[in-house]
Design an enzyme around this catalytic site. Structure first.
Site, PDB file in Angstrom:
ATOM      1  N   LYS A 171       0.965  -1.005  -0.088  1.00 21.95           N
ATOM      2  CA  LYS A 171       0.005  -0.052  -0.120  1.00 21.95           C
ATOM      3  C   LYS A 171       0.855   1.166  -0.212  1.00 21.95           C
ATOM      4  CE  LYS A 171      -3.675  -1.988   2.525  1.00 21.95           C
ATOM      5  NZ  LYS A 171      -5.003  -1.495   1.777  1.00 21.95           N
TER       6      LYS A 171
ATOM      7  N   ARG B  88     -10.551 -11.482   1.482  1.00 18.80           N
ATOM      8  CA  ARG B  88     -11.523 -12.586   1.084  1.00 18.80           C
ATOM      9  C   ARG B  88     -10.522 -13.904   1.189  1.00 18.80           C
ATOM     10  NH1 ARG B  88     -11.576  -9.159  -4.635  1.00 18.80           N
ATOM     11  NH2 ARG B  88     -11.066  -7.550  -2.919  1.00 18.80           N
TER      12      ARG B  88
END
Length: 497
Positions: free
Chosen positions: A263, A337
């Protein structure tokens, strides 16, 4: 802070000894005669108290009133949303005086929904994070009295709301903790500590147990961190053993660097909030132990860090989920996920009535809905409608988004059964479509709380959402059709820690 519910007319409120008295007034009050009613009438007549919700007039030691500071606040149309706005404004107005005992009195009739929002707003306005801050900065309001025309009729709503506030604040406190004070191990300890409360059990699985279960997708996310993963299983037993439970699955990434798909540095500190789904599950169980509804609930929290070292998951790697489906990891920052899919497979063993997963899953959901509503996806219309209703009741709203099969096209892979990301378009939906592959054996809903779980900027901090929504859903489900949830046997005075 202690919440207390008390029968108070405006005349009685004038005699209440308090550091601050907040009077909630609709544009059309009942015309009763008392010092406070006179003040309200004069303020309305001179337009010093506009009818718009949240508009207020501050007074210091008015004649005939025991409280040293009085704030008259308009509640507009008296709707729950307007009451929440009014209470928030009123409490913010008195906070600079560091009041210890605050009385909030309704100048007109009040229903359960309005009372609930008054309590949520007051708690939110007075909450102070304390875990890693000096004790001197703790919340100053010690007792908050809610004065209503008839307390007995609102007792059940008061108890349920008190419990929900306790759950929201528990979720906030853990959501706000920095990552070195909220590792997977510490999160598991927090869950285990809840077993000191009634009807709650906890089991914690470590790396060996997770490997034995075949949760290789979950384990792959954790492999780049020095912190060992934890899989937390909470159980609340409020109904018969044969009653199918509601299973709540909370994403517990205690810090998310993005892994190899790193990130940007700016605002990366906020990735401590990536476990707010897990925090909301903990908060629900904290509230359930106090409410004691007749329902069975299971909480599943896969928890780990998403970090970088020589063993970290790489883009292009293929992992095998607990369900046996293989997953091509095209982006290691789409890790939520990967841990949730194994938890959803694990949920099947409980033969659940429904499964709801809660996750700070996608930036795309923030783009779509901002910080107002959580994203809702579901394969079951009845479940979706029940969650939407609970969201409106709690003012912890959600918005249903589609699950058309066409959205799954982008998840196709040449090297595995499914890829973990699709293209940029519809990112919140394609993430939900990924999870749907692992939730085919039960009614399922997914709440994407990436936009609602925390605030940035000057007000940076966890919101405790969607504990309010989930508790409203569970209490509605626990109540017989057409019957309000029964109040647990407990004293009216409740302490929120």
């Amino acid at each position: 802070m202690d919440f207390q519910l008390k029968t108070l007319s405006l005349a009685q409120a004038a005699t209440e000894k308090a550091d601050a008295l907040i009077v909630l007034s609709a544009s059309s009050d009942d015309g009763a005669t008392s010092p406070i009613a006179t003040l309200l009438a004069q303020a309305r007549e001179t337009d010093d108290l506009p009818a718009k919700a949240g508009k207020l007039l501050q007074l210091y030691r008015p004649a005939g009133v025991a409280a040293s500071r009085v704030v008259l606040v308009s509640v507009g149309d008296g709707s729950p949303a307007s009451v929440r706005t009014a209470v928030s404004a009123g409490v913010q107005a008195v906070k600079p005086g560091n009041p210890k005992r605050v009385v909030i009195v309704f100048a007109q009739s009040v229903d359960a929904s309005a009372l609930r929002q008054a309590m949520f707003a007051a708690a939110d306005a007075t909450y102070v994070y304390t875990t890693t801050k000096p004790k001197a900065e703790a919340r100053t309001v010690r007792q908050l009295v809610l004065g209503v025309p008839e307390a007995a009729t609102l007792d059940a709503a008061f108890r349920e709301s008190s419990a929900t506030v306790a759950g929201i604040e528990f979720a906030k406190e853990w959501g706000n903790r920095p990552a070195n004070h909220c590792t997977p191990t510490l999160l598991a300890e927090a869950a285990n500590a809840l077993t000191e409360l009634p009807r709650i059990r906890c089991e914690v699985l470590g790396p060996k147990e997770v490997a034995k279960l075949g949760m290789d997708s979950f384990a792959a996310v954790a492999q780049g961190s020095a912190e060992p993963l934890r899989f937390i299983v909470l159980r609340y037993q409020g109904a018969g053993k044969d009653d199918a439970p509601v299973v709540l699955v909370g994403k517990g990434i205690t810090f998310d660097t993005g892994g190899v798909s790193l990130k940007p540095a700016a605002e990366m500190d906020e990735m401590k909030f990536d476990m707010c789904g897990a925090a909301s599950v903990l908060g629900v169980f904290r509230a359930l132990a106090e409410c004691k509804p007749a329902i069975n609930v299971v909480g599943l929290i896969p928890s780990c860090e998403n970090m970088n070292d020589g063993a970290a998951l790489k883009p292009g790697d293929v992992v095998t989920s607990m369900s046996g489906q293989t997953i091509e990891v095209l982006n290691t920052d789409a890790e939520g996920r990967l841990i949730l899919c194994d938890a959803l497979s694990y949920a099947k063993r409980f033969e659940p009535a429904v499964v709801i997963d809660i996750a700070t899953l996608t930036g795309a959901c923030v783009v779509a809905l901002g910080g107002v509503r959580s994203g809702l996806f579901s394969t079951d219309d009845t479940l979706a409608a029940a969650l939407e209703t609970a969201g409106e009741q709690s003012q912890d709203r959600c918005w249903r988004l589609p699950l058309d099969e066409d959205y799954a096209e982008g998840l196709k892979s040449n090297f595995a059964d499914v890829a973990n990301i699709a293209g940029r378009a519809g990112g919140a939906i394609t993430a939900a479509k990924f999870l749907q592959r692992f939730a085919g054996d039960f009614p399922w809903a997914h709440l994407d709380i990436a936009g609602t779980a925390w605030k940035s900027g000057a007000a940076k901090g966890s919101t405790g959402r969607p504990v309010g929504l989930l508790m409203a859903y569970l209490m509605n489900r626990a109540a017989p059709a057409g019957v309000a949830p029964a109040a647990p046997a407990a004293p009216r005075k409740r302490k929120v820690r």
